[in-house]
Design a protein around this motif. Structure first.
Motif, mmCIF file in Angstrom:
data_model
loop_
_atom_site.group_PDB
_atom_site.id
_atom_site.type_symbol
_atom_site.label_atom_id
_atom_site.label_comp_id
_atom_site.label_asym_id
_atom_site.label_seq_id
_atom_site.Cartn_x
_atom_site.Cartn_y
_atom_site.Cartn_z
ATOM 1 N N PHE A 176 0.832 -1.202 0.000
ATOM 2 C CA PHE A 176 0.000 0.000 0.000
ATOM 3 C C PHE A 176 0.873 1.260 0.000
ATOM 4 C CE2 PHE A 176 -2.043 3.275 2.694
ATOM 5 C CZ PHE A 176 -3.126 3.574 1.873
ATOM 6 N N LEU A 184 3.150 9.704 -5.499
ATOM 7 C CA LEU A 184 3.451 11.009 -4.931
ATOM 8 C C LEU A 184 4.828 11.525 -5.351
ATOM 9 C CD1 LEU A 184 1.999 10.438 -1.363
ATOM 10 C CD2 LEU A 184 1.103 12.001 -3.085
ATOM 11 N N TRP A 196 3.362 25.323 -9.437
ATOM 12 C CA TRP A 196 2.470 24.630 -8.497
ATOM 13 C C TRP A 196 3.183 23.478 -7.800
ATOM 14 C CZ3 TRP A 196 -1.283 27.339 -6.962
ATOM 15 C CH2 TRP A 196 -1.930 28.226 -7.839
ATOM 16 N N TYR A 200 3.613 22.840 -3.724
ATOM 17 C CA TYR A 200 3.037 21.745 -2.951
ATOM 18 C C TYR A 200 4.017 20.642 -2.599
ATOM 19 C CZ TYR A 200 -1.420 23.920 -3.806
ATOM 20 O OH TYR A 200 -2.443 24.800 -3.828
ATOM 21 N N PHE A 203 4.259 19.430 0.988
ATOM 22 C CA PHE A 203 3.094 18.646 1.398
ATOM 23 C C PHE A 203 3.230 17.201 0.901
ATOM 24 C CE2 PHE A 203 -1.345 17.305 0.442
ATOM 25 C CZ PHE A 203 -1.732 17.129 1.761
ATOM 26 N N PHE A 204 3.605 17.070 -0.376
ATOM 27 C CA PHE A 204 3.804 15.739 -0.971
ATOM 28 C C PHE A 204 4.840 14.957 -0.179
ATOM 29 C CE2 PHE A 204 2.047 15.390 -5.446
ATOM 30 C CZ PHE A 204 1.098 16.356 -5.239
ATOM 31 N N LEU A 207 3.760 13.756 3.213
ATOM 32 C CA LEU A 207 2.804 12.662 3.041
ATOM 33 C C LEU A 207 3.545 11.345 2.807
ATOM 34 C CD1 LEU A 207 -0.263 12.750 3.115
ATOM 35 C CD2 LEU A 207 -0.265 12.737 0.629
ATOM 36 N N TYR B 5 -5.344 20.079 -1.880
ATOM 37 C CA TYR B 5 -5.387 19.501 -0.533
ATOM 38 C C TYR B 5 -6.603 18.602 -0.384
ATOM 39 C CZ TYR B 5 -1.700 22.700 0.871
ATOM 40 O OH TYR B 5 -0.517 23.346 0.973
ATOM 41 N N PHE B 19 -7.510 -0.211 1.710
ATOM 42 C CA PHE B 19 -6.519 -0.890 2.533
ATOM 43 C C PHE B 19 -7.191 -1.566 3.733
ATOM 44 C CE2 PHE B 19 -3.132 -0.620 5.854
ATOM 45 C CZ PHE B 19 -2.328 -1.605 5.308
#
Lengths: 791, 61
Positions: A176, A184, A196, A200, A203-204, A207, B5, B19
């Motif tokens: 997963f 990402l 852009w 971001y 943030f990516f 994550l 977002y 999942f």
């Protein structure tokens, strides 16, 4: 004379098939099962597969113990007021018809609400209403349709088995995270300084960090634990560089995103762990339906009938048997403790213990050993010992059964990882010191890059995929191996030791020689015809050997179970059977099984049965003699020495009269001299030797039912192919060595990027999966080619 | 463009949902036996015809 095969079980019907609804059956049992099925609209059973059934066995009284509360408690996995669930092991499950009929049990007994088959494990999980029916009647129903469950002492202890699914969870988590991190990190691979994306990317990145945390701390935890254990034992196993690589990947990536230096290697990290776990998963797949850990518990019954002082019969648990208890052993039941025969005629088959199928006759007052199976009527005995202290079960207190064979064996991956780890660390240090002098800012970068790129994913995958695939291929050829490390040990063997009875001889006796006065034509006619009516194994064998005669109806025929046959036709009165049955003195010196014959009270002669050796024994030994030391280690007397000498190559050592402990000691001694021993055996008396040897292979006529604890189970029909299997294991080692070479090439390419300080995340992300996948492809193709040669 | 977002949150939630379904499937034992269901699937046809036959029988009783 045509021989039809039974519509139900597929056996040859013989000359007198039972005809029912234009179908022929070999016996009444099969016909009854067919009747049950046709009455209940279940004949579909026969459409799915031809002759799928088994002959139902007599089970009168055998399962009385199942009505005991504490035994039901142990055997069921769920119990409430009116619902019980029990999982039963049924060795006969073998085809789609079996699944179909067992899942339709509710049509035969409406109190069964559900039954579900697990084909791989050969089990059926039955849910039933315990108010209207009970476990005993379910087992009896199953037995009556030829699917007799196998209930042993083993079930008693394990009770509710816990299935370990952690590896699947870990694999799921890693997969997963791997997939999501890949998506990402994709935009950053191309380093487009797009507005852009720039905005971001933090943030990516965080994550990705969040996704990789469970990968490192959950999915990869086994590698850290194993590496720690290895280091503690001063061993550089393969998990050390893996754990090192994973931690460096994670720490460096975290620092990179925290300080906004780069995007990190989270994608490679997740991919690495995912591929490693796939390899582990592949190797872990084994044969669910076989058990390699069997000890006497799998053979012993769970309960036995005890005769109380007042004469009442009670089923008691085997563990509760005390010294002095009186026990009732029915026909086909196993004797669970050493005891003295009190009542009845015992004819004991010790084949579980010795592999010898010939049964021994005992009279009242004789000592009986645990593990024998009564084959003639009911007997009573008095227990002399408890279960654990009996002669046979004592063998299991030997230390060898608690030892794990894999300990103390350095496998090929760990052997190479020692050199590998040292080499990688030296390269990392040399490269770092070089950069320290030229461009100190890059030094740390290079150091970590070397450890990342050199993370031995491909090396760690070579062995699991090669052995895993070979395991599967061997399994198709009826050679079932416990785990991958057994293949490795098999490749290093230099001594092969065989048990004799049951291993190089087959359990069926097909040779018999007549010795005595010539039988007249009419006598042999009566002999053949009277044997036809008997179901005793010796009668069947003798019947098949004797020449054809006309079928006549006998005037009188009586079979005395465990003794012999009495038959009368015209003026001839024949008695066929044991020496005592025909009124001859028992010859204690006789080494072989004999059947005696008298005609009209006059002694005629005897048939002596000889062991018949398996097909290809001689050829196999001649193949093996060029590469291995060969020994025959037999528990029997020397009766067969001359025969064996003729059959086997002259350098084969022949050793007779070996007790189970002697066999074990013999192997231990040779191992201390440096021999790598392969033991091939079958009975429980070989259990010690099988456990002590480097590789223990059990030969089995029926892989589903009986085999002692061992590393591998070989189907008896494949016995002559033993040498190709050993040869294939050796080739597997070669394949692994080549794939090591292949992964070194990838490492060298990767190291070039790392050492020169230009390892971009995208390079690592391409190189890591590419090397892993190409190793998987390479080993799979090679082992499949190897497998094709085996056939 | 801060819609990204929301979009990302939604996609991660959808991913997590699948999942979790996977974990539940493993837990229920779906992956314990990978062979029998493939055979069982083929029986479905006979099972459908079976009850009708039975009902005829009970009528004749």
């Amino acid at each position: 004379m045509e021989n039809k095969s039974c519509f139900h079980c597929g056996d040859v019907c013989g000359n007198h098939p039972i005809l029912f609804q234009e179908k022929s059956f070999c016996c009444n049992g099969c016909k009854t099962v067919f009747e049950i099925f046709s009455e209940n609209d279940l004949t579909c059973y026969y459409d799915l597969q031809n002759s799928p059934g088994a002959i139902p066995k007599e089970i009168e009284g055998k399962y009385d113990f199942l009505s005991q509360e504490n035994i039901i408690e142990k055997l069921t996995e769920f119990r409430s007021d009116n619902i019980e669930i029990a999982t039963l092991y049924i060795p006969h499950i073998h085809c789609s018809s079996c699944i179909w009929i067992l899942e339709n049990l509710k049509k035969l007994n409406p109190n069964i609400t559900d039954s579900q088959v697990n084909f791989g494990k050969k089990t059926v999980r039955v849910t039933y209403n315990s108010e209207t029916t009970d476990l005993k009647s379910i087992v009896q129903l199953l037995s009556s349709i030829g699917y007799e469950p196998y209930i042993s002492l083993d079930d008693f202890e394990s009770g509710k088995k816990h299935i370990n699914r952690t590896l699947i969870y870990k694999l799921g988590v890693a997969g997963f995270a791997f997939g999501n991190i890949m998506f990402l990190s994709f935009p950053e691979y191309f380093e487009i300084n797009e507005f852009w994306l720039e905005k971001y990317k933090h943030f990516f990145r965080w994550l990705m960090f969040a996704l990789s945390v469970p990968v490192v701390f959950y999915s990869a935890q086994d590698y850290f634990i194993s590496a720690y254990k290895g280091l503690k034992a001063k061993l550089l196993n393969i998990d050390v560089p893996i754990a090192l690589g994973v931690s460096v990947l994670f720490i460096r990536s975290t620092i990179e995103i925290a300080l906004d230096i780069g995007s990190g290697f989270f994608d490679s990290l997740a991919g690495l762990v995912f591929f490693l776990l796939v390899g582990k998963f592949f190797q872990q797949k084994t044969y669910n339906f076989l058990s390699f850990e069997r000890d006497y518990k799998s053979y012993f019954p769970i309960a036995i009938t005890k005769i109380e002082r007042d004469g009442t019969e009670n089923a008691i648990q085997v563990y509760d048997i005390k010294k002095g208890d009186r026990l009732l052993i029915r026909n086909e039941e196993l004797i669970p403790v050493d005891g003295i025969l009190i009542n009845g005629r015992a004819k004991i088959d010790y084949s579980f213990v010795t592999g010898e199928s010939q049964s021994v006759t005992k009279v009242s007052g004789d000592k009986l050993f645990a593990g024998g199976k009564q084959t003639a009527g009911v007997i009573e005995l008095e227990a002399l010992k408890s279960v654990e202290q009996s002669y046979l079960t004592q063998l299991w207190s030997n230390d060898v059964f608690n030892k794990n064979k894999e300990d103390g064996f350095t496998n090929i991956t760990n052997a190479i990882s020692k050199h590998f780890t040292i080499a990688i660390l030296s390269i990392a240090i040399i490269a770092t010191s070089y950069w320290l002098f030229t461009d100190a800012s890059k030094a740390m970068n290079v150091f970590t890059a070397v450890l990342i790129i050199a993370c031995p994913c491909a090396i760690a995958l070579s062995a699991p995929f090669t052995f895993g695939n070979l395991l599967r291929l061997f399994g198709k050829l009826k050679f079932y191996i416990k785990n991958a490390s057994v293949i490795e040990q098999l490749a290093q063997i230099n001594t092969v030791i065989f048990d004799k009875t049951g291993t190089i001889t087959s359990n069926e006796r097909s040779n018999a020689l007549y010795d005595g006065e010539q039988l007249s034509a009419s006598e042999s006619l009566v002999l053949k015809n009277s044997l036809r009516g008997s179901n005793h194994p010796l009668s069947r064998t003798l019947y098949n050997i004797l020449e054809e005669h006309n079928i006549v109806t006998l005037d009188e025929f009586e079979e005395h179970i465990g003794k012999g046959i009495e038959a009368k036709h015209d003026q001839i009165n024949l008695r066929i059977g044991s020496a005592s049955f025909v009124g001859q003195p028992e010859q204690s010196s006789a080494l072989n099984t004999t059947v005696h014959i008298t005609s009209n009270e006059k002694y005629k002669g005897k048939f002596t049965f000889y062991n018949s050796y398996r097909k290809g024994v001689s050829k196999l030994f001649n193949q093996l003699k060029q590469h291995f030391d060969l020994v025959i280690l037999s528990g029997d007397n020397e009766g067969e020495r001359e025969n064996l000498k003729k059959l086997l190559p002259s350098k084969t050592k022949l050793i007779f009269n070996q007790k189970p402990e002697d066999k074990l000691e013999f192997i231990k001694y040779h191992q201390s001299e440096g021999a790598k021993v392969l033991m091939v055996g079958d009975g429980l008396n070989d259990a010690g030797a099988l456990a002590q040897s480097d590789v223990g292979i059990a030969i089995s006529e029926n892989v589903n039912v009986f085999s002692p604890a061992c590393d591998a189970i070989l189907d008896a029909t494949k016995f002559q192919d033993l040498y190709p299997f050993i040869k294939a294991s050796r080739s597997a080692i070669t394949i692994i060595k080549w794939s090591f070479l292949l992964s070194f090439i990838y490492n060298v390419i990767g190291l070039y990027f790392a050492v020169t300080g230009q390892l971009a995340p995208v390079v690592a992300a391409i190189l890591m999966p590419l090397s892993s996948i190409s190793i998987v492809v390479f080993t799979t193709i090679c082992t499949n080619l190897l497998g094709r040669k085996l056939k | 463009m801060s819609v990204i977002y929301i979009v990302l949150t939604v996609s991660v939630i959808v991913g997590m949902a699948f999942f979790i379904v996977f974990l539940l499937a493993v837990k229920s034992g779906q992956y314990d036996d990978s062979y029998t269901p493939s055979v069982r699937m083929l029986f479905e046809d006979e099972l459908v015809t079976e009850p009708s036959k039975e009902s005829i029988q009970t009528k004749s009783d």
